[in-house]
Design a protein around this motif. Sequence first.
Motif, PDB file in Angstrom:
ATOM      1  N   THR A   1      12.361 105.107  94.936  1.00  0.00           N
ATOM      2  CA  THR A   1      13.461 105.907  95.484  1.00  0.00           C
ATOM      3  C   THR A   1      13.099 106.560  96.818  1.00  0.00           C
ATOM      4  O   THR A   1      13.974 107.137  97.470  1.00  0.00           O
ATOM      5  N   LEU A   2      11.831 106.482  97.215  1.00  0.00           N
ATOM      6  CA  LEU A   2      11.427 107.099  98.480  1.00  0.00           C
ATOM      7  C   LEU A   2      11.985 106.309  99.657  1.00  0.00           C
ATOM      8  O   LEU A   2      12.134 105.088  99.577  1.00  0.00           O
ATOM      9  N   PRO A   3      12.272 107.008 100.751  1.00  0.00           N
ATOM     10  CA  PRO A   3      12.764 106.291 101.929  1.00  0.00           C
ATOM     11  C   PRO A   3      11.696 105.327 102.450  1.00  0.00           C
ATOM     12  O   PRO A   3      10.502 105.597 102.345  1.00  0.00           O
ATOM     13  N   ARG A   4      12.138 104.226 102.986  1.00  0.00           N
ATOM     14  CA  ARG A   4      11.229 103.221 103.533  1.00  0.00           C
ATOM     15  C   ARG A   4      10.902 103.588 104.978  1.00  0.00           C
ATOM     16  O   ARG A   4      11.609 103.242 105.901  1.00  0.00           O
ATOM     17  N   LYS A   5       9.832 104.347 105.139  1.00  0.00           N
ATOM     18  CA  LYS A   5       9.377 104.773 106.459  1.00  0.00           C
ATOM     19  C   LYS A   5       7.887 104.470 106.567  1.00  0.00           C
ATOM     20  O   LYS A   5       7.197 104.349 105.553  1.00  0.00           O
ATOM     21  N   ASN A   6       7.398 104.387 107.790  1.00  0.00           N
ATOM     22  CA  ASN A   6       5.966 104.142 107.992  1.00  0.00           C
ATOM     23  C   ASN A   6       5.119 105.196 107.304  1.00  0.00           C
ATOM     24  O   ASN A   6       4.040 104.893 106.797  1.00  0.00           O
ATOM     25  N   SER A   7       5.580 106.420 107.276  1.00  0.00           N
ATOM     26  CA  SER A   7       4.785 107.498 106.685  1.00  0.00           C
ATOM     27  C   SER A   7       4.723 107.426 105.164  1.00  0.00           C
ATOM     28  O   SER A   7       3.781 107.948 104.555  1.00  0.00           O
TER      29      SER A   7
END
Length: 85
Positions: free
Chosen positions: A22-28
């Motif tokens: 469920t986490l956003p797909r970001k580099n971080s």
Amino acid sequence: MKEELKKRTKAFAVSIIEMTETLPRKNSTFPITNQIIRSSTSIGANYRAPLRGRSKAEFIAKLGVVVEESDETLYWLEIIAKSNS
């Protein structure tokens, strides 16, 4: 008690995997997601090892790894909470 903890550690690992989806797909989030999945799934895997220990000292030493992995998982959960990821 042993079987109950085996079930609970497995359920915990599955819930962490589901949460990371469920986490956003970001580099971080990629390295954090990788680390939290590794540490959380390691808890259950490493819990099983002390159950096969040959001595009390071995049991305690192997259980120490479980505590370390649990603490690492808590760290990553705190990072996620603080970063609002």
